[in-house]
Design an enzyme around this catalytic site. Sequence first.
Site, PDB file in Angstrom:
ATOM      1  N   CYS A  29    -111.400 -78.729-115.274  1.00  0.00           N
ATOM      2  CA  CYS A  29    -111.514 -78.691-116.478  1.00  0.00           C
ATOM      3  C   CYS A  29    -112.906 -78.814-117.163  1.00  0.00           C
ATOM      4  O   CYS A  29    -113.056 -79.468-117.640  1.00  0.00           O
ATOM      5  CB  CYS A  29    -110.758 -78.815-117.429  1.00  0.00           C
ATOM      6  SG  CYS A  29    -110.566 -78.722-119.241  1.00  0.00           S
ATOM      7  N   CYS A  32    -113.252 -78.902-120.986  1.00  0.00           N
ATOM      8  CA  CYS A  32    -112.845 -80.997-121.070  1.00  0.00           C
ATOM      9  C   CYS A  32    -113.353 -81.679-120.725  1.00  0.00           C
ATOM     10  O   CYS A  32    -114.021 -82.639-121.583  1.00  0.00           O
ATOM     11  CB  CYS A  32    -110.976 -80.913-119.912  1.00  0.00           C
ATOM     12  SG  CYS A  32    -110.201 -79.922-120.202  1.00  0.00           S
TER      13      CYS A  32
END
Length: 106
Positions: A29, A32
């Site tokens: 991700c 993230c």
Amino acid sequence: MLIVDKGTFEEEVLNAEGYVLVDYYSDGCVPCQALLPELEVIAEKNADKAKFVKLNTSKARRMAIKQKVLGLPTITLYKGGEKVAELTKDDATAKNIETMLAENIK
């Protein structure tokens, strides 16, 4: 930030006293990873108000589903094992995390 997994999540988050902020992320991700440095600064500034932990959903998929984490990044604030606030995807910004903490932790 404390790293939790499916074996420690219940003890460190759901059974914890006070507030616990959980950063749900995965290895792949990119948003993230971009958020992490800012989140670590927020965690340092607010260490006296809440416990800050992170859970890699790649390694704890069932736990994430059980907590109704459907997109990443997801930042969830718990108190007494209950969700009190949550930010997901584009809303999971450093500014919004700070606002969420200020609005919920008195």
